[in-house]
Write an enzyme that holds these catalytic residues in place. Structure first.
Site, PDB file in Angstrom:
ATOM      1  N   TYR A 153       0.852  -1.205   0.000  1.00  0.00           N
ATOM      2  CA  TYR A 153       0.000   0.000   0.000  1.00  0.00           C
ATOM      3  C   TYR A 153       0.884   1.250   0.000  1.00  0.00           C
ATOM      4  CZ  TYR A 153      -3.287   3.625   1.349  1.00  0.00           C
ATOM      5  OH  TYR A 153      -4.030   4.788   1.366  1.00  0.00           O
ATOM      6  N   THR A 188     -13.281   6.626   7.371  1.00  0.00           N
ATOM      7  CA  THR A 188     -14.103   6.324   6.185  1.00  0.00           C
ATOM      8  C   THR A 188     -14.328   4.811   6.172  1.00  0.00           C
ATOM      9  OG1 THR A 188     -12.180   5.906   4.797  1.00  0.00           O
ATOM     10  CG2 THR A 188     -12.953   8.188   4.875  1.00  0.00           C
TER      11      THR A 188
HETATM   12  P1  NDP Z   1     -13.414   4.543   1.107  1.00  0.00           P
HETATM   13  O1  NDP Z   1     -13.266   3.060   1.140  1.00  0.00           O
HETATM   14  O2  NDP Z   1     -14.436   5.161   1.981  1.00  0.00           O
HETATM   15  O3  NDP Z   1     -13.659   5.021  -0.407  1.00  0.00           O
HETATM   16  C1  NDP Z   1     -12.928   4.481  -1.468  1.00  0.00           C
HETATM   17  C2  NDP Z   1     -13.587   4.853  -2.792  1.00  0.00           C
HETATM   18  O4  NDP Z   1     -12.806   4.301  -3.856  1.00  0.00           O
HETATM   19  C3  NDP Z   1     -14.979   4.286  -2.926  1.00  0.00           C
HETATM   20  O5  NDP Z   1     -15.821   5.255  -3.491  1.00  0.00           O
HETATM   21  C4  NDP Z   1     -14.814   3.122  -3.897  1.00  0.00           C
HETATM   22  O6  NDP Z   1     -15.988   2.988  -4.691  1.00  0.00           O
HETATM   23  C5  NDP Z   1     -13.656   3.613  -4.752  1.00  0.00           C
HETATM   24  N1  NDP Z   1     -12.956   2.499  -5.396  1.00  0.00           N
HETATM   25  C6  NDP Z   1     -12.198   1.537  -4.818  1.00  0.00           C
HETATM   26  N2  NDP Z   1     -11.769   0.670  -5.734  1.00  0.00           N
HETATM   27  C7  NDP Z   1     -12.268   1.087  -6.920  1.00  0.00           C
HETATM   28  C8  NDP Z   1     -12.173   0.605  -8.251  1.00  0.00           C
HETATM   29  N3  NDP Z   1     -11.489  -0.503  -8.558  1.00  0.00           N
HETATM   30  N4  NDP Z   1     -12.812   1.278  -9.232  1.00  0.00           N
HETATM   31  C9  NDP Z   1     -13.514   2.381  -8.949  1.00  0.00           C
HETATM   32  N5  NDP Z   1     -13.630   2.917  -7.716  1.00  0.00           N
HETATM   33  C10 NDP Z   1     -13.017   2.249  -6.723  1.00  0.00           C
HETATM   34  O7  NDP Z   1     -11.967   5.102   1.449  1.00  0.00           O
HETATM   35  P2  NDP Z   1     -11.359   6.588   1.525  1.00  0.00           P
HETATM   36  O8  NDP Z   1     -12.363   7.596   1.206  1.00  0.00           O
HETATM   37  O9  NDP Z   1     -10.656   6.689   2.804  1.00  0.00           O
HETATM   38  O10 NDP Z   1     -10.259   6.490   0.387  1.00  0.00           O
HETATM   39  C11 NDP Z   1     -10.176   7.389  -0.699  1.00  0.00           C
HETATM   40  C12 NDP Z   1      -8.720   7.586  -1.058  1.00  0.00           C
HETATM   41  O11 NDP Z   1      -8.056   8.208   0.036  1.00  0.00           O
HETATM   42  C13 NDP Z   1      -7.957   6.297  -1.349  1.00  0.00           C
HETATM   43  O12 NDP Z   1      -7.094   6.543  -2.436  1.00  0.00           O
HETATM   44  C14 NDP Z   1      -7.156   6.078  -0.073  1.00  0.00           C
HETATM   45  O13 NDP Z   1      -5.989   5.341  -0.320  1.00  0.00           O
HETATM   46  C15 NDP Z   1      -6.862   7.513   0.310  1.00  0.00           C
HETATM   47  N6  NDP Z   1      -6.506   7.770   1.699  1.00  0.00           N
HETATM   48  C16 NDP Z   1      -7.337   7.396   2.730  1.00  0.00           C
HETATM   49  C17 NDP Z   1      -6.976   7.682   4.031  1.00  0.00           C
HETATM   50  C18 NDP Z   1      -7.802   7.250   5.207  1.00  0.00           C
HETATM   51  O14 NDP Z   1      -7.289   7.256   6.343  1.00  0.00           O
HETATM   52  N7  NDP Z   1      -9.069   6.906   5.029  1.00  0.00           N
HETATM   53  C19 NDP Z   1      -5.751   8.419   4.333  1.00  0.00           C
HETATM   54  C20 NDP Z   1      -4.942   8.735   3.186  1.00  0.00           C
HETATM   55  C21 NDP Z   1      -5.338   8.436   1.926  1.00  0.00           C
HETATM   56  P3  NDP Z   1     -16.673   1.608  -5.099  1.00  0.00           P
HETATM   57  O15 NDP Z   1     -16.390   0.621  -4.005  1.00  0.00           O
HETATM   58  O16 NDP Z   1     -18.123   1.952  -5.260  1.00  0.00           O
HETATM   59  O17 NDP Z   1     -16.029   1.258  -6.394  1.00  0.00           O
HETATM   60  C1  8X3 Z   2      -4.399   5.706   4.682  1.00  0.00           C
HETATM   61  C2  8X3 Z   2      -3.763   6.081   5.963  1.00  0.00           C
HETATM   62  O1  8X3 Z   2      -2.013   5.323   7.634  1.00  0.00           O
HETATM   63  O2  8X3 Z   2      -3.829   3.798   7.166  1.00  0.00           O
HETATM   64  O3  8X3 Z   2      -3.591   6.022   3.603  1.00  0.00           O
HETATM   65  O4  8X3 Z   2      -2.086   4.138   5.572  1.00  0.00           O
HETATM   66  S1  8X3 Z   2      -2.868   4.762   6.600  1.00  0.00           S
END
Ligand code: NDP
Ligand code: 8X3
Length: 253
Positions: A153, A188
């Site tokens: 990741y 989230t």
């Molecule tokens: P969620 O799981 O709440 O949302 C993820 C979103 O990505 C969903 O809408 C999902 O939609 C979509 N998704 C996943 N796989 C696919 C795919 N193959 N095709 C299309 N859409 C896809 O997580 P977050 O909102 O937390 O994550 C959003 C971004 O933020 C990610 O890139 C994550 O790595 C990043 N992030 C998150 C952090 C955290 O602590 N939450 C911190 C730092 C970065 P669906 O399942 O409907 O396809």
């Molecule tokens: C999502 C935050 O610290 O779980 O990118 O990797 S962490």
């Protein structure tokens, strides 16, 4: 048509909050995700609440042909995207490399890296032709510090950081802004997905401190895309106040 924001992974978390923030500001939206029911609910809600136009695109960013077709078949006026937020992404598993599941690695690399590339490849030519646009790539503090068991990741998010730098260089002659946003812990569905539906384990990740909300991140992204034309935030890390870096969160018992 108003200005258009395209947000990948808008069915949940940060992407959904961004969709709401840009809808509030009067942008028309292209929202993507695999869960078609959620896309339809959001389309109805945003159109009713904010009087904007919403184009839901039901697609999996891992499938290049699906991505290409979905965008190429859009009516011409929808192809002029002003802001692209490459947000769709996920982590799967949290184990030492030697115990990792290679199919989880494939999914993370295909989604977080190749999916981001496929979407950018279809949308950026219109930005280049118009010599305007802003691409926001969602990285992570995991791009900045590799943490124990985060291996693949973290590597995908480091790749997002590298690709953001590459886009900034390649798109420079065309006046396109590229911003990489690196959030720390945001509550989230991320951890429920990472732990494959284990909600109890997922909830523990956010206990003992106040995590960021998706709306916190959306507000920062919106700020970055609302600056004057000559100002670009290239790379931005935001964390909960209780988090120093990807390794260290100060938790109270
Ligand atoms: P969620 O799981 O709440 O949302 C993820 C979103 O990505 C969903 O809408 C999902 O939609 C979509 N998704 C996943 N796989 C696919 C795919 N193959 N095709 C299309 N859409 C896809 O997580 P977050 O909102 O937390 O994550 C959003 C971004 O933020 C990610 O890139 C994550 O790595 C990043 N992030 C998150 C952090 C955290 O602590 N939450 C911190 C730092 C970065 P669906 O399942 O409907 O396809
Ligand atoms: C999502 C935050 O610290 O779980 O990118 O990797 S962490």
């Amino acid at each position: 048509m108003s200005r258009i924001a395209c947000i990948t992974g808008a069915t949940s978390g940060i992407g959904k909050a961004c969709a709401e923030r840009y809808a509030q500001a009067g942008y028309d939206l292209i929202i993507t995700g695999r869960r078609v029911d959620r896309l339809q609910q959001l389309q109805t809600a945003f159109q009713t609440r904010y009087g904007i136009n919403v184009m839901p695109l039901h697609l999996d960013v891992r499938h290049r042909q699906e991505v290409e077709q979905a965008f190429q078949l859009l009516p011409t006026q929808w192809q002029q995207v002003d802001i692209l937020i490459n947000n769709a992404g996920l982590a799967l598993g949290l184990s030492p490399l030697q115990d990792g599941d290679p199919s989880d690695w494939d999914t993370m690399i295909d989604t977080n890296v190749k999916g981001l590339l496929y979407v950018t490849r279809v949308i950026s030519p219109s930005m280049i032709a118009r010599r305007q646009g802003h691409i926001v790539n969602i990285g992570s503090t995991a791009a900045k510090d590799t943490y124990p068991n985060g291996n693949v990741y973290c590597a995908t998010k480091r790749a997002v950081e590298a690709l953001s730098e590459a886009m900034r260089i390649d798109f420079l002659p065309y006046g396109i802004k590229v911003t990489a946003i690196h959030p720390g812990a945001v509550e989230t569905e991320f951890s429920v997905v990472r732990f494959k539906g284990d909600e109890q384990r997922a909830a523990q990740v956010y206990q003992g401190f106040q995590p960021l909300t998706p709306a916190d991140v959306a507000e920062v992204i919106f700020y970055c895309t609302s600056l004057p034309a000559h100002v670009c935030i290239n790379d931005l890390v935001l964390t909960p106040t209780a988090q120093a870096n990807a390794h260290l969160i100060y938790k109270t018992p």
